[in-house]
Design an enzyme around this catalytic site. Structure first.
Site, PDB file in Angstrom:
ATOM      1  N   GLU A 232      -0.951  -9.124  -0.778  1.00 33.24           N
ATOM      2  CA  GLU A 232      -2.391  -9.319  -0.545  1.00 33.24           C
ATOM      3  C   GLU A 232      -3.178  -9.263  -1.857  1.00 33.24           C
ATOM      4  OE1 GLU A 232      -2.223  -6.201   2.462  1.00 33.24           O
ATOM      5  OE2 GLU A 232      -3.146  -7.588   3.881  1.00 33.24           O
TER       6      GLU A 232
ATOM      7  N   GLY B 297       0.478  -4.948   0.837  1.00 39.51           N
ATOM      8  CA  GLY B 297      -0.713  -4.941  -0.009  1.00 39.51           C
ATOM      9  C   GLY B 297      -0.467  -5.585  -1.370  1.00 39.51           C
TER      10      GLY B 297
ATOM     11  N   GLU C 204       4.430  -5.332   7.121  1.00 39.04           N
ATOM     12  CA  GLU C 204       3.724  -4.223   7.792  1.00 39.04           C
ATOM     13  C   GLU C 204       4.177  -4.015   9.229  1.00 39.04           C
ATOM     14  OE1 GLU C 204       2.282  -6.546   5.896  1.00 39.04           O
ATOM     15  OE2 GLU C 204       0.762  -5.637   4.580  1.00 39.04           O
TER      16      GLU C 204
ATOM     17  N   ALA D  59       0.864  -1.178   0.000  1.00 35.91           N
ATOM     18  CA  ALA D  59       0.000   0.000   0.000  1.00 35.91           C
ATOM     19  C   ALA D  59       0.902   1.229   0.000  1.00 35.91           C
ATOM     20  CB  ALA D  59      -0.887  -0.014   1.229  1.00 35.91           C
TER      21      ALA D  59
HETATM   22  N1  CO8 Z   1       4.592   3.134  -0.653  1.00 36.37           N
HETATM   23  C1  CO8 Z   1       5.032   4.302  -1.172  1.00 36.37           C
HETATM   24  N2  CO8 Z   1       6.205   4.432  -1.822  1.00 36.37           N
HETATM   25  C2  CO8 Z   1       6.963   3.330  -1.962  1.00 36.37           C
HETATM   26  C3  CO8 Z   1       6.576   2.082  -1.455  1.00 36.37           C
HETATM   27  C4  CO8 Z   1       5.308   2.001  -0.772  1.00 36.37           C
HETATM   28  N3  CO8 Z   1       4.813   0.859  -0.287  1.00 36.37           N
HETATM   29  N4  CO8 Z   1       7.530   1.174  -1.731  1.00 36.37           N
HETATM   30  C5  CO8 Z   1       8.494   1.837  -2.391  1.00 36.37           C
HETATM   31  N5  CO8 Z   1       8.173   3.138  -2.534  1.00 36.37           N
HETATM   32  C6  CO8 Z   1       8.941   4.196  -3.198  1.00 36.37           C
HETATM   33  C7  CO8 Z   1      10.125   4.626  -2.373  1.00 36.37           C
HETATM   34  O1  CO8 Z   1       9.755   5.541  -1.364  1.00 36.37           O
HETATM   35  C8  CO8 Z   1      11.021   5.218  -3.431  1.00 36.37           C
HETATM   36  O2  CO8 Z   1      10.566   6.513  -3.734  1.00 36.37           O
HETATM   37  P1  CO8 Z   1      11.635   7.758  -3.722  1.00 36.37           P
HETATM   38  O3  CO8 Z   1      12.567   7.443  -4.864  1.00 36.37           O
HETATM   39  O4  CO8 Z   1      10.764   8.950  -3.953  1.00 36.37           O
HETATM   40  O5  CO8 Z   1      12.322   7.702  -2.403  1.00 36.37           O
HETATM   41  C9  CO8 Z   1      10.747   4.342  -4.657  1.00 36.37           C
HETATM   42  O6  CO8 Z   1       9.493   3.681  -4.390  1.00 36.37           O
HETATM   43  C10 CO8 Z   1      11.797   3.263  -4.849  1.00 36.37           C
HETATM   44  O7  CO8 Z   1      11.924   2.539  -3.656  1.00 36.37           O
HETATM   45  P2  CO8 Z   1      13.329   2.315  -2.903  1.00 36.37           P
HETATM   46  O8  CO8 Z   1      14.285   3.418  -3.198  1.00 36.37           O
HETATM   47  O9  CO8 Z   1      13.042   2.043  -1.460  1.00 36.37           O
HETATM   48  O10 CO8 Z   1      13.811   0.988  -3.637  1.00 36.37           O
HETATM   49  P3  CO8 Z   1      14.768  -0.150  -3.068  1.00 36.37           P
HETATM   50  O11 CO8 Z   1      15.074  -1.035  -4.216  1.00 36.37           O
HETATM   51  O12 CO8 Z   1      15.875   0.420  -2.283  1.00 36.37           O
HETATM   52  O13 CO8 Z   1      13.829  -0.960  -2.022  1.00 36.37           O
HETATM   53  C11 CO8 Z   1      11.822  -2.065  -1.286  1.00 36.37           C
HETATM   54  C12 CO8 Z   1      12.719  -1.663  -2.486  1.00 36.37           C
HETATM   55  C13 CO8 Z   1      12.546  -3.091  -0.404  1.00 36.37           C
HETATM   56  C14 CO8 Z   1      10.568  -2.691  -1.860  1.00 36.37           C
HETATM   57  C15 CO8 Z   1      11.491  -0.802  -0.439  1.00 36.37           C
HETATM   58  O14 CO8 Z   1      11.009   0.213  -1.311  1.00 36.37           O
HETATM   59  C16 CO8 Z   1      10.452  -1.020   0.609  1.00 36.37           C
HETATM   60  O15 CO8 Z   1      10.766  -1.584   1.661  1.00 36.37           O
HETATM   61  N6  CO8 Z   1       9.197  -0.579   0.345  1.00 36.37           N
HETATM   62  C17 CO8 Z   1       8.134  -0.677   1.306  1.00 36.37           C
HETATM   63  C18 CO8 Z   1       7.647  -2.108   1.461  1.00 36.37           C
HETATM   64  C19 CO8 Z   1       6.572  -2.187   2.502  1.00 36.37           C
HETATM   65  O16 CO8 Z   1       6.787  -1.937   3.667  1.00 36.37           O
HETATM   66  N7  CO8 Z   1       5.341  -2.539   2.074  1.00 36.37           N
HETATM   67  C20 CO8 Z   1       4.217  -2.618   2.939  1.00 36.37           C
HETATM   68  C21 CO8 Z   1       3.466  -1.320   2.909  1.00 36.37           C
HETATM   69  S1  CO8 Z   1       2.169  -1.251   4.133  1.00 36.37           S
HETATM   70  C22 CO8 Z   1       0.930  -2.139   3.437  1.00 36.37           C
HETATM   71  O17 CO8 Z   1       1.003  -2.638   2.354  1.00 36.37           O
HETATM   72  C23 CO8 Z   1      -0.307  -2.231   4.284  1.00 36.37           C
HETATM   73  C24 CO8 Z   1      -1.501  -2.683   3.476  1.00 36.37           C
HETATM   74  C25 CO8 Z   1      -2.722  -2.594   4.324  1.00 36.37           C
HETATM   75  C26 CO8 Z   1      -3.510  -1.311   4.130  1.00 36.37           C
HETATM   76  C27 CO8 Z   1      -4.767  -1.506   4.900  1.00 36.37           C
HETATM   77  C28 CO8 Z   1      -5.695  -0.369   4.875  1.00 36.37           C
HETATM   78  C29 CO8 Z   1      -6.962  -0.729   5.623  1.00 36.37           C
END
Ligand code: CO8
Length: 254
Positions: free
Chosen positions: A108, A105, A128, A62
């Protein structure tokens, strides 16, 4: 536009397209996806939907930036992300073709599909907990039903990421294929499914899903009723007639 949609014969391919954020799922993407697929779901000429992302990411979760500033009141008032259930409820068979990250997400969303075909480079996880929250689009429920309590607890409590091989071993993923074969393999599976009668395919996925929600006796009764109902279809007549005539069946979805 957060999606790229193309129709190839009876298969609809949806590509998530927010490359700047690794296909992070925001509310606009959810709405766009559901709005685009709802009319196709009832189209008898659409036999299977393939949802895919980029080579680097199916979806990295998400959209954390969208969510982070929200209050609990916002979440409750919006019923944030409740709309994803409309995607899960689509009756046309759905295949997730996953390359790269399928996290939070993203994992999911893949689990809302009927099958996951993964590239050997794919990474799955429910991280998460590292953000101070828990899965919220069905992860605690669907993952547990798919892989059992031991593995679901491991993934959800530690937030660790797993590779495609482990995902297949624990039953999260249907098939793992070489990354350069992902699109072709997913499309071939989709074409195969779309070549069958849509009413039978819809009934099949509905009954399998039912197994995750009900007891055995009720599930078996449900399946039997669905089986009986298919005898009202032309496709059942054609399928069995073709078998007896030793030819390929031609299904019409009626
Ligand atoms: N949301 C927003 N932006 C994201 C996300 C995300 N989930 N994942 C990556 N990005 C963005 C980064 O911020 C970055 O943007 P910027 O260049 O502006 O800084 C760009 O994508 C590239 O990402 P990275 O530089 O971090 O790339 P890496 O190769 O270094 O890392 C990863 C890749 C490991 C995937 C890393 O980006 C990461 O850990 N991302 C987050 C993963 C995560 O925690 N996902 C879970 C999110 S929470 C969720 O899904 C909850 C769902 C339930 C919602 C329920 C509502 C009721």
């Amino acid at each position: 536009m957060r999606l790229k949609i193309e129709r190839i014969g009876r298969v609809v391919r949806v590509r998530l397209h927010r490359p700047e954020v690794l296909n992070a799922l925001d509310a606009a993407l959810m709405t766009e996806l559901v709005d685009a697929l709802a009319p196709l779901d009832t189209d008898p000429d659409v036999g299977c939907i393939v949802v895919t992302g980029s080579e680097r990411a199916f979806a990295a979760g998400a959209d954390i930036k969208e969510m982070s500033g929200k209050s609990a009141a916002d979440m409750i008032a919006e019923d944030y992300f409740a709309g994803w259930e409309a995607f899960a409820a689509l009756r046309t068979p759905k295949i997730a073709a996953v390359s790269g990250y399928a996290l939070g997400g993203g994992c999911e969303l893949a689990m809302m599909c009927d099958m996951i075909i993964a590239a050997d480079t794919a990474t799955f996880g429910q991280p998460e907990i590292t953000l101070g929250v828990i899965p919220g689009i069905g992860g605690t429920q669907r993952l547990t039903r798919l892989v059992g309590k031991a593995k679901a607890m491991d993934l959800i409590l530690t937030g660790r990421l797993i590779d495609a091989e482990e995902a297949e071993r624990i039953g999260l993923v249907s098939r793992v294929v070489p990354a350069d074969r992902l699109a072709a393999e997913a499309h071939a599976a989709a074409e195969q499914i779309a070549g069958y009668g849509k009413l039978a395919a819809m009934a099949a996925r509905d009954c399998v899903d039912r197994a995750l929600e009900t007891g055995l006796a009720d599930g078996i009764r449900y399946e039997r009723r669905a089986f009986h109902a298919l005898f009202a279809t032309e496709d059942q007549k054609e399928g069995m007639r073709a078998f007896r005539e030793k030819r390929q069946a031609v299904f019409t979805g009626k």
